[in-house]
Design an enzyme around this catalytic site. Structure first.
Site, short mmCIF file in Angstrom:
data_model
loop_
_atom_site.label_atom_id
_atom_site.label_comp_id
_atom_site.label_asym_id
_atom_site.label_seq_id
_atom_site.Cartn_x
_atom_site.Cartn_y
_atom_site.Cartn_z
N GLY A 111 0.81 -1.22 0.00
CA GLY A 111 0.00 0.00 0.00
C GLY A 111 0.83 1.26 0.00
O GLY A 111 0.35 2.33 0.35
N GLY A 113 2.69 2.32 -2.76
CA GLY A 113 2.90 2.85 -4.11
C GLY A 113 4.15 2.34 -4.81
O GLY A 113 4.68 3.02 -5.69
N SER A 114 4.59 1.13 -4.47
CA SER A 114 5.82 0.62 -5.10
C SER A 114 5.62 0.44 -6.61
O SER A 114 6.52 0.77 -7.39
CB SER A 114 6.25 -0.71 -4.46
OG SER A 114 5.24 -1.68 -4.62
N SER A 115 4.45 -0.04 -7.03
CA SER A 115 4.28 -0.29 -8.47
C SER A 115 4.26 1.02 -9.25
O SER A 115 4.83 1.11 -10.34
CB SER A 115 3.04 -1.13 -8.74
OG SER A 115 1.89 -0.46 -8.31
N ALA A 116 3.62 2.06 -8.70
CA ALA A 116 3.60 3.36 -9.40
C ALA A 116 5.01 3.93 -9.47
O ALA A 116 5.41 4.48 -10.50
CB ALA A 116 2.67 4.32 -8.69
N ALA A 117 5.78 3.80 -8.39
CA ALA A 117 7.14 4.36 -8.38
C ALA A 117 8.00 3.64 -9.43
O ALA A 117 8.75 4.29 -10.18
CB ALA A 117 7.75 4.22 -6.99
N ASP A 158 -1.41 7.33 -6.89
CA ASP A 158 -0.03 6.84 -6.79
C ASP A 158 0.85 7.40 -7.90
O ASP A 158 1.97 7.87 -7.64
CB ASP A 158 0.00 5.30 -6.89
CG ASP A 158 -0.70 4.63 -5.73
OD1 ASP A 158 -1.52 5.30 -5.07
OD2 ASP A 158 -0.43 3.44 -5.48
O1 PMV Z 1 -3.23 -0.39 -3.25
P1 PMV Z 1 -3.24 0.41 -1.99
O2 PMV Z 1 -3.00 -0.38 -0.76
O3 PMV Z 1 -2.39 1.67 -2.08
O4 PMV Z 1 -4.76 0.92 -1.79
C1 PMV Z 1 -5.33 1.83 -2.64
C2 PMV Z 1 -6.46 2.53 -1.98
C3 PMV Z 1 -7.84 1.97 -2.21
O5 PMV Z 1 -8.72 3.05 -1.98
C4 PMV Z 1 -8.15 0.87 -1.24
C5 PMV Z 1 -8.05 1.43 -3.62
C6 PMV Z 1 -8.04 2.47 -4.71
O6 PMV Z 1 -7.93 2.05 -5.90
O7 PMV Z 1 -8.17 3.66 -4.45
#
Ligand code: PMV
Length: 324
Positions: A111, A113-117, A158
């Site tokens: 949660g 944001g590793s994939s976006a980074a 992200d």
């Molecule tokens: O993927 P995460 O853990 O960063 O969660 C994203 C936040 C949520 O609101 C749960 C999902 C979303 O797409 O906004």
């Protein structure tokens, strides 16, 4: 020629889950980064080495396929790098594979944001390598598209933060991303645990709850909307105590949605006991991460959290994606 790009991860302060129902959210880029280094390869395929995780893989951009030795969570990294590379190579006539090294100090699938980074740093590095000039706005848009392609659904939170850094307020129905002028330090401690479910599963579990108890869950989501609006004013007014209280309320509401776990709860209460003004789940929950807001208490909170889980101090990264 070696090109390097790095981009920060993120933490959601307010609005996870409610954002799925069009409510506003507040999030910050954090000073943890993914770095992608690109050089000329020798094979037709691109070799990707993710040094910190000890995994590697090969990308075929013609066929848009990859192969790697990695567990299911780690495999995701190759999907984002592959999609970023094919996106950029569409603009070129390049055919030789590249040598790519990914370095990351953001815990993956937590949660943060590793994939976006990874996606943003990859796009920036590949574009610079191929001498394509992109404005940040284009990188943010392309990165969001890569996330949508790879994971099916994604808010722009992200990828926006990995691109620009700083703090943002995502307005109702994701109509607008507003940069928040938070020009002071926000001392956070982040604790994280392995996540059992992925974001999609957790989002689905909230949807099921909402469908089962609409008259109860809808007001919870409405409260989250009020929280984000109130928190925006509070952040700008730098009212530390109030900000912490709002985070605590948000944690309670996330618990009500069923995304808390005993491990996350333990960390949240321990952080508060050791002086955090506020502590809550950040991101989708179900394992994953908590953030504790700790003015003057970072060391105390960090020390305690480290006794039970993995934890690190963090602050806002004003730096977005950068290449060199
Ligand atoms: O993927 P995460 O853990 O960063 O969660 C994203 C936040 C949520 O609101 C749960 C999902 C979303 O797409 O906004």
């Amino acid at each position: 020629m070696q090109i390097r790009a790095r981009a920060p991860g993120k933490a959601i302060l307010f609005g996870e889950h409610s954002v799925v129902y069009g409510k506003p959210a507040i999030a910050v880029a954090i000073n943890r980064f993914a770095q992608v280094e690109v050089g000329e390869g020798t094979d037709p395929e691109t070799h990707v080495d993710v040094a910190p995780l000890g995994i590697e893989g090969y990308l075929d951009t013609e066929e848009e396929t990859y192969r790697c030795h990695a567990n299911q969570l780690e495999t995701g990294i190759f999907k984002y790098v592959l999609k970023a590379l094919t996106t950029i190579e569409k603009e070129t006539d390049h055919t030789t594979g590249l040598n790519v090294t990914v370095d990351i100090d953001i815990p993956i699938a937590s949660g943060l944001g590793s994939s976006a980074a990874i996606t943003v740093a990859s796009l920036a590095a590949f574009a610079r390598y191929h001498q394509i000039e992109f404005e940040k706005e284009e990188i943010a848009q392309l990165a969001h598209r890569v996330e949508l392609d790879v994971q099916g659904a994604a808010s722009p939170i992200d990828t926006t933060l990995s691109t620009y850094g700083g703090a943002i307020y995502l307005s109702k129905d994701a109509e607008e991303v507003i940069q928040l002028p938070v020009d002071y330090n926000l001392p956070l401690v982040i604790g994280h645990t392995p996540r059992e479910g992925n974001t999609a599963k957790l989002v689905k579990s909230v949807r099921i709850k909402k469908e089962k108890y609409p008259s109860i869950i809808d007001p919870v989501l409405k409260s989250m909307e009020e929280l984000a609006a109130e928190a925006r004013k509070t952040l700008l007014a730098k009212d530390e105590k109030r900000l912490g209280e709002l985070m605590n309320i948000n944690h309670g509401l996330l618990d009500a949605l069923g995304v808390n776990t005993p491990e996350l709860s333990r960390m949240v209460y321990l952080a508060r006991e050791k002086g955090a003004l506020g502590a809550k789940i950040t991101g989708a929950g179900g394992g994953g991460s908590i953030i504790a807001y700790c003015p003057g208490k970072v060391d105390e909170v960090l020390h305690e959290l480290e006794k039970i889980e993995q934890a690190f101090p963090a602050q806002i990264s004003r730096e977005g994606v950068k290449t060199k």
